[in-house]
Scaffold this active site. Structure first.
Site, PDB file in Angstrom:
ATOM      1  N   PRO A 162      -7.102   6.667   6.829  1.00 38.18           N
ATOM      2  CA  PRO A 162      -6.267   7.480   7.190  1.00 38.18           C
ATOM      3  C   PRO A 162      -4.733   6.904   7.534  1.00 38.18           C
ATOM      4  O   PRO A 162      -4.672   5.898   8.108  1.00 38.18           O
ATOM      5  CB  PRO A 162      -6.732   8.191   8.575  1.00 38.18           C
ATOM      6  CG  PRO A 162      -8.200   7.793   8.402  1.00 38.18           C
ATOM      7  CD  PRO A 162      -8.400   6.692   7.783  1.00 38.18           C
ATOM      8  N   GLU A 163      -3.751   7.536   7.029  1.00 40.39           N
ATOM      9  CA  GLU A 163      -2.412   6.982   7.151  1.00 40.39           C
ATOM     10  C   GLU A 163      -1.724   7.949   7.858  1.00 40.39           C
ATOM     11  O   GLU A 163      -2.257   8.822   8.394  1.00 40.39           O
ATOM     12  CB  GLU A 163      -1.672   6.677   5.787  1.00 40.39           C
ATOM     13  CG  GLU A 163      -2.594   5.707   5.057  1.00 40.39           C
ATOM     14  CD  GLU A 163      -1.851   5.456   3.425  1.00 40.39           C
ATOM     15  OE1 GLU A 163      -0.575   5.588   3.681  1.00 40.39           O
ATOM     16  OE2 GLU A 163      -2.440   4.981   2.613  1.00 40.39           O
ATOM     17  N   HIS A 206     -23.870   9.746  11.739  1.00 43.08           N
ATOM     18  CA  HIS A 206     -22.526   8.869  11.847  1.00 43.08           C
ATOM     19  C   HIS A 206     -21.849   9.299  12.914  1.00 43.08           C
ATOM     20  O   HIS A 206     -20.649   8.739  13.019  1.00 43.08           O
ATOM     21  CB  HIS A 206     -21.768   9.143  10.467  1.00 43.08           C
ATOM     22  CG  HIS A 206     -22.637   8.653   9.337  1.00 43.08           C
ATOM     23  ND1 HIS A 206     -23.191   7.375   9.336  1.00 43.08           N
ATOM     24  CD2 HIS A 206     -22.915   9.236   8.025  1.00 43.08           C
ATOM     25  CE1 HIS A 206     -23.803   7.223   8.020  1.00 43.08           C
ATOM     26  NE2 HIS A 206     -23.692   8.451   7.549  1.00 43.08           N
ATOM     27  N   ARG A 257      12.597 -11.402   5.034  1.00 47.97           N
ATOM     28  CA  ARG A 257      11.091 -11.424   4.590  1.00 47.97           C
ATOM     29  C   ARG A 257      11.083 -11.923   3.179  1.00 47.97           C
ATOM     30  O   ARG A 257      11.717 -11.182   2.327  1.00 47.97           O
ATOM     31  CB  ARG A 257      10.576 -10.271   5.064  1.00 47.97           C
ATOM     32  CG  ARG A 257      10.819  -9.671   6.114  1.00 47.97           C
ATOM     33  CD  ARG A 257       9.391  -9.600   7.203  1.00 47.97           C
ATOM     34  NE  ARG A 257       8.090  -9.891   6.523  1.00 47.97           N
ATOM     35  CZ  ARG A 257       7.186  -9.195   6.587  1.00 47.97           C
ATOM     36  NH1 ARG A 257       7.118  -8.263   7.470  1.00 47.97           N
ATOM     37  NH2 ARG A 257       5.808  -9.539   6.142  1.00 47.97           N
TER      38      ARG A 257
END
Ligand SMILES: [Zn+2]
Length: 277
Positions: free
Chosen positions: A2-3, A94, A155
């Site tokens: 999940p984002e 689960h 970066r």
């Protein structure tokens, strides 16, 4: 995994069920969820807490209690939360935790791969904990082009890897990073610190648009992810580039290419997202 859009969907769905409710009985069945703390102790601490708000920071769900404490839940790979009104739960091998609320309904936590975490913090501890780990929220006012430029400045890592860093854009993950870079027409291997100002502006917009599209469709269900009411997201049918190897680019028709960057499968259009010089 999940984002941001998936976690935000979970938050929005669960919020009306939990705000103002008291945790009446908490059972945590998996010591991995709370380690190094004893799950029985954490469960006992949570008993009686009243939910003041349910927020999200990056990929963390943040239950704030009237006591000032906060419970940070991170779903990691396969964690999910459910809400069950009548309190009759079918067996689920689960299921790792159940919170009985004072209206008799249950909030359940299920996690097949067991990488998720529950962290109970004392008053005042949550802000520094989150600030240390997360950059700006990509859909809030603080996430400006300038803020993104500062996070990426100097970066040398590929931009794909750089935007997966939660301090660059909180809540980004593999799917929405690819989607954002395709929208921005930036090759994922471009060194982050070498992006031009116009490219950073496009990336900034691409991140926001990709995340908003995901939220509108209640997230992406590739395998395990469900909303708390058990519904699948529908973003998987709307992805522009992620997982579409050899399918035509929706902008130019070139077959989508796949590579690996920082160990993650990465999809891009070789024409719209030209390689760095
Ligand atoms: Zn293209």
């Amino acid at each position: 995994m999940p984002e941001l859009p998936e976690v935000e969907t979970v938050r929005a769905s669960l919020e009306p069920a939990v705000v103002g409710r008291r945790f009446e009985r908490v059972e945590i069945a998996d010591p991995r969820l709370t380690r190094p703390l004893d799950p029985m102790e954490v469960a006992a601490e949570l008993d009686g807490e009243v939910v003041e708000s349910l927020a999200r920071r990056g990929k963390y769900l943040v239950f704030r209690f009237r006591s000032g404490r906060a419970l940070l839940i991170h779903l990691r790979m396969t964690g999910s939360l459910g809400h069950h009104r009548n309190g009759t739960l079918a067996a689920d091998p689960h299921r790792r935790a159940v919170v009985r609320l004072d209206d008799g309904s249950d909030v359940t936590y299920r996690d097949v791969r067991r990488f998720g975490t529950w962290l109970l913090l004392e008053p005042g501890e949550d802000a520094p904990y989150l600030t240390e780990r997360l950059g700006e929220e990509p859909l809030e006012a603080g996430f400006t082009t300038q803020a993104l430029a500062e996070r990426l400045s100097g970066r040398r890592a590929p931009v794909k890897a750089a935007i997966l860093d939660q301090r660059a854009a909180a809540g980004m993950g593999n799917i929405y990073a690819d989607e954002a870079l395709w929208r921005a027409r930036i090759h994922p291997l471009t060194p982050a610190g070498e992006l031009s100002r116009p490219e950073i502006r496009r990336l900034h917009r691409g991140i926001k648009e990709a995340l908003r599209a995901g939220i509108e469709r209640q997230g992406t269900t590739l395998r395990d992810y469900r909303t708390p009411s058990g519904v699948r997201g529908s973003m998987q049918g709307e992805l522009r580039v992620y997982g579409r190897d050899d399918e035509p680019c929706l902008r130019c028709g070139t077959p989508i290419a796949k590579t690996r960057i920082a160990g993650r499968g990465t999809w891009y259009c070789p024409t719209c997202q030209p390689p760095p010089a």
